[in-house]
Design an enzyme around this catalytic site. Sequence first.
Site: not given
Length: 134
Positions: A48, A40, A74
């Site tokens: 990002e 994750t 996720h």
Amino acid sequence: MQEQPESAFVPGLTARVELTVTDADTAQAVGSGDVPVLGTPRVVALAEAATVAATATRMPAGMTTVGLRVELDHRAPTPVGRTVAAEARLATVDGRRLLFEVAVTDGADTVAQGRVERVLVDRRRFVERATRTA
């Protein structure tokens, strides 16, 4: 009247970045679990990276964006060797705050989905403030 740096950004800007999952990207390697699939923290970093890429060509001189908030689901595991793609779309500009909608896919399957909020800052001042000694 001087133009505000945030005016360089308009909703709809997009970018896509890809990652082929290696052993170094797994939950085992990054310390977020004990399974050999995409971790994750790497999914968050990829999302990002897509937001940074979306603003890169319009970034005013001396400015940068920094992460403020990440909300990410996720949803599916991705094994080593598979390539995932993160796409970011600038949804909202609120002053210096930039809100992106992000999706990470593995082919046709959605691996992760959410939002990333970044703030436009003066790079030099931000770094000086962050590295000041007490």
